[in-house]
Design a protein around this motif. Structure first.
Motif, PDB file in Angstrom:
ATOM      1  N   ARG A 109       0.814  -1.216   0.000  1.00  0.00           N
ATOM      2  CA  ARG A 109       0.000   0.000   0.000  1.00  0.00           C
ATOM      3  C   ARG A 109       0.849   1.268   0.000  1.00  0.00           C
ATOM      4  O   ARG A 109       0.371   2.338  -0.378  1.00  0.00           O
ATOM      5  CB  ARG A 109      -0.940  -0.005   1.203  1.00  0.00           C
ATOM      6  N   GLU A 110       2.097   1.148   0.414  1.00  0.00           N
ATOM      7  CA  GLU A 110       2.996   2.305   0.415  1.00  0.00           C
ATOM      8  C   GLU A 110       3.645   2.553  -0.949  1.00  0.00           C
ATOM      9  O   GLU A 110       4.343   3.551  -1.131  1.00  0.00           O
ATOM     10  CB  GLU A 110       4.081   2.121   1.471  1.00  0.00           C
ATOM     11  N   GLY A 115      12.984  -0.831  -5.915  1.00  0.00           N
ATOM     12  CA  GLY A 115      12.666  -2.113  -6.525  1.00  0.00           C
ATOM     13  C   GLY A 115      13.129  -3.301  -5.717  1.00  0.00           C
ATOM     14  O   GLY A 115      12.574  -4.397  -5.837  1.00  0.00           O
ATOM     15  N   ASP A 116      14.141  -3.094  -4.871  1.00  0.00           N
ATOM     16  CA  ASP A 116      14.653  -4.192  -4.067  1.00  0.00           C
ATOM     17  C   ASP A 116      13.627  -4.671  -3.037  1.00  0.00           C
ATOM     18  O   ASP A 116      13.698  -5.812  -2.581  1.00  0.00           O
ATOM     19  CB  ASP A 116      15.944  -3.787  -3.360  1.00  0.00           C
ATOM     20  N   VAL A 117      12.681  -3.812  -2.640  1.00  0.00           N
ATOM     21  CA  VAL A 117      11.631  -4.249  -1.720  1.00  0.00           C
ATOM     22  C   VAL A 117      10.789  -5.334  -2.386  1.00  0.00           C
ATOM     23  O   VAL A 117      10.537  -6.398  -1.805  1.00  0.00           O
ATOM     24  CB  VAL A 117      10.747  -3.061  -1.293  1.00  0.00           C
ATOM     25  N   TYR A 118      10.356  -5.078  -3.609  1.00  0.00           N
ATOM     26  CA  TYR A 118       9.553  -6.057  -4.343  1.00  0.00           C
ATOM     27  C   TYR A 118      10.354  -7.339  -4.581  1.00  0.00           C
ATOM     28  O   TYR A 118       9.830  -8.443  -4.438  1.00  0.00           O
ATOM     29  CB  TYR A 118       9.102  -5.481  -5.685  1.00  0.00           C
ATOM     30  N   LEU A 119      11.617  -7.171  -4.938  1.00  0.00           N
ATOM     31  CA  LEU A 119      12.457  -8.326  -5.230  1.00  0.00           C
ATOM     32  C   LEU A 119      12.664  -9.169  -3.977  1.00  0.00           C
ATOM     33  O   LEU A 119      12.618 -10.409  -4.028  1.00  0.00           O
ATOM     34  CB  LEU A 119      13.798  -7.845  -5.776  1.00  0.00           C
ATOM     35  N   TRP A 137       4.410 -10.442  -6.591  1.00  0.00           N
ATOM     36  CA  TRP A 137       5.298  -9.377  -6.148  1.00  0.00           C
ATOM     37  C   TRP A 137       6.331  -9.008  -7.208  1.00  0.00           C
ATOM     38  O   TRP A 137       6.659  -7.827  -7.363  1.00  0.00           O
ATOM     39  CB  TRP A 137       5.960  -9.755  -4.829  1.00  0.00           C
ATOM     40  N   ALA A 138       6.823  -9.980  -7.929  1.00  0.00           N
ATOM     41  CA  ALA A 138       7.754  -9.654  -9.012  1.00  0.00           C
ATOM     42  C   ALA A 138       7.048  -8.833 -10.088  1.00  0.00           C
ATOM     43  O   ALA A 138       7.631  -7.894 -10.649  1.00  0.00           O
ATOM     44  CB  ALA A 138       8.329 -10.938  -9.606  1.00  0.00           C
ATOM     45  N   THR A 139       5.788  -9.171 -10.363  1.00  0.00           N
ATOM     46  CA  THR A 139       5.021  -8.427 -11.362  1.00  0.00           C
ATOM     47  C   THR A 139       4.723  -7.011 -10.882  1.00  0.00           C
ATOM     48  O   THR A 139       4.882  -6.036 -11.633  1.00  0.00           O
ATOM     49  CB  THR A 139       3.705  -9.157 -11.682  1.00  0.00           C
ATOM     50  N   LEU A 140       4.299  -6.866  -9.628  1.00  0.00           N
ATOM     51  CA  LEU A 140       4.045  -5.534  -9.077  1.00  0.00           C
ATOM     52  C   LEU A 140       5.284  -4.649  -9.186  1.00  0.00           C
ATOM     53  O   LEU A 140       5.212  -3.487  -9.607  1.00  0.00           O
ATOM     54  CB  LEU A 140       3.626  -5.645  -7.615  1.00  0.00           C
ATOM     55  N   GLY A 141       6.408  -5.202  -8.787  1.00  0.00           N
ATOM     56  CA  GLY A 141       7.643  -4.428  -8.841  1.00  0.00           C
ATOM     57  C   GLY A 141       8.041  -4.075 -10.254  1.00  0.00           C
ATOM     58  O   GLY A 141       8.473  -2.944 -10.532  1.00  0.00           O
ATOM     59  N   LEU A 142       7.904  -5.045 -11.162  1.00  0.00           N
ATOM     60  CA  LEU A 142       8.292  -4.793 -12.546  1.00  0.00           C
ATOM     61  C   LEU A 142       7.422  -3.702 -13.162  1.00  0.00           C
ATOM     62  O   LEU A 142       7.919  -2.812 -13.863  1.00  0.00           O
ATOM     63  CB  LEU A 142       8.186  -6.088 -13.349  1.00  0.00           C
ATOM     64  N   LEU A 143       6.119  -3.744 -12.889  1.00  0.00           N
ATOM     65  CA  LEU A 143       5.232  -2.705 -13.412  1.00  0.00           C
ATOM     66  C   LEU A 143       5.604  -1.332 -12.857  1.00  0.00           C
ATOM     67  O   LEU A 143       5.583  -0.328 -13.577  1.00  0.00           O
ATOM     68  CB  LEU A 143       3.782  -3.038 -13.055  1.00  0.00           C
ATOM     69  N   HIS A 144       5.934  -1.292 -11.580  1.00  0.00           N
ATOM     70  CA  HIS A 144       6.299  -0.015 -10.963  1.00  0.00           C
ATOM     71  C   HIS A 144       7.591   0.529 -11.562  1.00  0.00           C
ATOM     72  O   HIS A 144       7.697   1.720 -11.872  1.00  0.00           O
ATOM     73  CB  HIS A 144       6.443  -0.207  -9.451  1.00  0.00           C
ATOM     74  N   GLY A 205       2.156  -0.885 -19.518  1.00  0.00           N
ATOM     75  CA  GLY A 205       1.709  -1.765 -18.454  1.00  0.00           C
ATOM     76  C   GLY A 205       1.090  -3.044 -18.950  1.00  0.00           C
ATOM     77  O   GLY A 205       0.358  -3.713 -18.218  1.00  0.00           O
ATOM     78  N   GLY A 206       1.338  -3.443 -20.194  1.00  0.00           N
ATOM     79  CA  GLY A 206       0.778  -4.678 -20.707  1.00  0.00           C
ATOM     80  C   GLY A 206       1.536  -5.862 -20.179  1.00  0.00           C
ATOM     81  O   GLY A 206       2.683  -6.088 -20.539  1.00  0.00           O
ATOM     82  N   VAL A 207       0.909  -6.646 -19.304  1.00  0.00           N
ATOM     83  CA  VAL A 207       1.615  -7.748 -18.668  1.00  0.00           C
ATOM     84  C   VAL A 207       0.603  -8.732 -18.140  1.00  0.00           C
ATOM     85  O   VAL A 207      -0.502  -8.372 -17.758  1.00  0.00           O
ATOM     86  CB  VAL A 207       2.523  -7.224 -17.535  1.00  0.00           C
ATOM     87  N   THR A 208       1.006 -10.010 -18.118  1.00  0.00           N
ATOM     88  CA  THR A 208       0.152 -11.035 -17.553  1.00  0.00           C
ATOM     89  C   THR A 208       0.331 -11.056 -16.053  1.00  0.00           C
ATOM     90  O   THR A 208       1.428 -11.281 -15.563  1.00  0.00           O
ATOM     91  CB  THR A 208       0.525 -12.416 -18.120  1.00  0.00           C
ATOM     92  N   ARG A 209      -0.712 -10.775 -15.306  1.00  0.00           N
ATOM     93  CA  ARG A 209      -0.614 -10.716 -13.850  1.00  0.00           C
ATOM     94  C   ARG A 209      -0.777 -12.104 -13.252  1.00  0.00           C
ATOM     95  O   ARG A 209      -1.497 -12.910 -13.749  1.00  0.00           O
ATOM     96  CB  ARG A 209      -1.684  -9.781 -13.273  1.00  0.00           C
TER      97      ARG A 209
END
Length: 209
Positions: A109-110, A115-119, A137-144, A205-209
């Motif tokens: 939520r923050e 990127g290391d947080v997501y990783l 989580w890898a997808t969230l980080g990659l999108l960000h 942002g085109g990605v398979t979630r």
């Protein structure tokens, strides 16, 4: 009063700890140092407690490790990428899946900029055999990171590359098809030329979630 701590002091404690008894003794030493903070220490109390928790985990004392790392949340100093990442991993080690989920949700939520947080969270879930959460989580980080690159922030490229590789790995475990984010990693694996960058679709942002 003890002399100021330097990194070599911590390395020495960790380096000579191998048996469970030595690991527990090392954790005790680090915890004592954290409780006797000096302003000229090179190592923060939070970092000392996180490291102590790691030694306790290696000793098999996972519940004590959780308690020790949790204490790191309330003392001074930062532990990159975020001290909560270490608590999240330690909670997973004691199978407190719900506690780990709640902590991960707080982090998500923050919208962390690092990127290391997501990783880190993705790797922790992968270690715990929670591969769908690792993928999430890898997808969230990659999108960000992709969004930041699309805005001209080239500093996000290194984190994006690491997240893309982590995501590729967990997607293979999930038997998911190669998508536009996987393709550069797949090509790099074939020609051993290294990661070549994100696809243009990353900015959309085109990605398979």
């Amino acid at each position: 009063m003890r002399p100021p701590l330097v990194l070599d002091d911590v390395d020495a404690v960790c380096g000579r700890a191998s048996t469970p008894e030595e690991l527990r003794a090392g954790a005790g030493q680090l915890t004592a140092w954290a409780e006797e903070r000096r302003p000229d220490d090179e190592i923060s109390p939070a970092s000392l407690l996180v490291t102590a928790g790691g030694l306790l985990s290696k000793a098999g004392d996972h519940r004590a490790a959780v308690d020790t790392v949790r204490r790191a949340l309330g003392v001074g100093g930062s532990v990159p990428p975020d001290v909560r990442c270490y608590l999240h991993r330690t909670l997973l080690e004691v199978s407190d899946v719900e506690g780990a989920r709640l902590l991960a949700d707080d982090l998500r939520r923050e919208h962390p900029s690092d990127g290391d947080v997501y990783l880190f969270v993705a790797a922790s879930y992968e270690r715990a055999d929670s591969v769908p959460e690792a993928h999430r989580w890898a997808t969230l980080g990659l999108l960000h990171m992709a969004a930041r690159i699309g805005e001209g922030d080239e500093s996000a490229a290194e984190a994006a590359a690491a997240l893309a590789q982590a995501r590729y790995r967990v997607r293979r475990k999930l038997d998911l098809p190669i998508d536009e984010y996987d393709s550069p990693v797949e090509r790099a694996r074939r020609d051993a030329a290294g990661f070549t960058g994100l696809p243009v679709a990353a900015e959309r942002g085109g990605v398979t979630r």
